[in-house]
Design a protein around this motif. Sequence first.
Motif, short mmCIF file in Angstrom:
data_model
loop_
_atom_site.label_atom_id
_atom_site.label_comp_id
_atom_site.label_asym_id
_atom_site.label_seq_id
_atom_site.Cartn_x
_atom_site.Cartn_y
_atom_site.Cartn_z
N LYS A 140 3.27 8.16 -2.37
CA LYS A 140 2.04 8.53 -3.04
C LYS A 140 1.02 8.95 -2.00
O LYS A 140 1.26 8.82 -0.79
CB LYS A 140 1.51 7.37 -3.90
CG LYS A 140 1.44 6.04 -3.18
CD LYS A 140 1.19 4.89 -4.15
CE LYS A 140 1.18 3.55 -3.42
NZ LYS A 140 0.98 2.41 -4.36
N ILE A 141 -0.11 9.48 -2.45
CA ILE A 141 -1.09 10.06 -1.55
C ILE A 141 -2.41 9.32 -1.66
O ILE A 141 -2.99 9.22 -2.75
CB ILE A 141 -1.32 11.55 -1.90
CG1 ILE A 141 -0.01 12.34 -1.76
CG2 ILE A 141 -2.41 12.16 -1.02
CD1 ILE A 141 -0.09 13.75 -2.30
N ASP A 142 -2.87 8.77 -0.54
CA ASP A 142 -4.17 8.10 -0.54
C ASP A 142 -5.25 9.08 -0.07
O ASP A 142 -4.96 10.23 0.31
CB ASP A 142 -4.16 6.83 0.29
CG ASP A 142 -3.86 7.06 1.76
OD1 ASP A 142 -4.22 8.14 2.29
OD2 ASP A 142 -3.26 6.17 2.41
N LEU A 143 -6.48 8.65 -0.09
CA LEU A 143 -7.60 9.52 0.24
C LEU A 143 -7.49 10.06 1.66
O LEU A 143 -7.72 11.26 1.91
CB LEU A 143 -8.92 8.78 0.06
CG LEU A 143 -10.19 9.55 0.46
CD1 LEU A 143 -10.33 10.84 -0.35
CD2 LEU A 143 -11.43 8.67 0.27
N ASN A 144 -7.14 9.19 2.61
CA ASN A 144 -7.06 9.64 4.00
C ASN A 144 -5.97 10.69 4.18
O ASN A 144 -6.14 11.66 4.95
CB ASN A 144 -6.80 8.44 4.92
CG ASN A 144 -8.00 7.53 5.04
OD1 ASN A 144 -9.14 7.96 4.87
ND2 ASN A 144 -7.76 6.25 5.32
N GLU A 145 -4.86 10.52 3.50
CA GLU A 145 -3.78 11.50 3.59
C GLU A 145 -4.20 12.82 2.94
O GLU A 145 -3.89 13.90 3.44
CB GLU A 145 -2.52 10.95 2.92
CG GLU A 145 -1.88 9.81 3.70
CD GLU A 145 -0.81 9.08 2.91
OE1 GLU A 145 0.10 8.49 3.53
OE2 GLU A 145 -0.87 9.09 1.65
N TYR A 146 -4.88 12.72 1.81
CA TYR A 146 -5.35 13.90 1.10
C TYR A 146 -6.29 14.72 1.97
O TYR A 146 -6.14 15.94 2.11
CB TYR A 146 -6.05 13.45 -0.18
CG TYR A 146 -6.63 14.55 -1.03
CD1 TYR A 146 -5.84 15.27 -1.91
CD2 TYR A 146 -7.99 14.85 -0.97
CE1 TYR A 146 -6.38 16.27 -2.71
CE2 TYR A 146 -8.55 15.84 -1.77
CZ TYR A 146 -7.74 16.55 -2.64
OH TYR A 146 -8.27 17.54 -3.42
N ILE A 147 -7.26 14.05 2.60
CA ILE A 147 -8.21 14.75 3.46
C ILE A 147 -7.53 15.18 4.76
O ILE A 147 -7.76 16.30 5.26
CB ILE A 147 -9.43 13.86 3.76
CG1 ILE A 147 -10.20 13.57 2.47
CG2 ILE A 147 -10.34 14.53 4.79
CD1 ILE A 147 -10.72 14.80 1.75
#
Length: 316
Positions: A207-214
């Motif tokens: 899954k994708i967390d905020l830090n990975e997304y940014i």
Amino acid sequence: MLLRSLAPLCLLAAVAFAVPAQEKRVHHQADLSDHDHDDKHSFKYDHDAFLGKEEAKTFDQLTPEESKDRLAKIVDRIDTNKDGFVNHAELHYWIKHRQRSYINENVNKHWKDYDTNQDDKIAWEEYKNTTYGYYLGEEFDDVDDKATYKSMLTRDERRFKMADKDGDGIATREEFTAFLHPEEFDYMKDLVVQETIEDIDKNGDGKIDLNEYIGDIYTPEDGESEPEWVQTEKKHFTEMRDANKDGYMDSNEVAHWILPGEVDHADNEATHLIQETDTNKDGLLTLSEMIDKFDDIKISTITDYGAMKVEEHDEL
């Protein structure tokens, strides 16, 4: 060896908009353009949508008079009922035709490289040997990042097998199209989502967390203040992307993000072009209306008839 030809297969640049760069991952069916749709600054999106992305690149070499002459021939092709007007349905069909042509041209460009035995099919072994052949013999020892190339091979094989609906290890032209353009095929869309998560998910939790997304779009430089668009993307993640508010984007949320419904962008673009060009507001376009409007926005960049190579066999 065609290892560099993998670049067009990547989904990372499926749709190239302006910042925020995360929107580059959103799939809008066959792309109308690589440009942002912002008529205040540029009409390049409309140019590409009208003619196709590849064709719109060389038209600026024509003089205005040559452009008008060629535009007249294009309009005649769009006007399928030959009543002297271009209506919404005809323009919509034309734009869809340019979308399909872009995909077909892309497949044709790769087809001859990979169909090495010229049987009008592409086996996985043909694709693998043509793309990775030299390095396969050395187990990727000659490349700096062996793990990356092995990962690319594994990913290509998985996508090829998914596209190969009958599982015979050989791709027909339609199956190879699904391999190159998986976002265009319903049975491939789960794989599109999976590949997107794998690209962004750095800790491997699926899954994708905020830090990975940014982190997928922005790497701060030393002493650099965070741009406003990054703050906007963080807000989008928490308020829109993470629908269940658990701090992550799961596969369903990623699908909702990158495959946002079946919006007919060709239909929307046809409506937009008519609104911008129809000076007498009768809902129909004449050649003179199109020439007048295209003069205003520099006709020499609006259409790429010169590169379109409109032939008698290129039927609508």
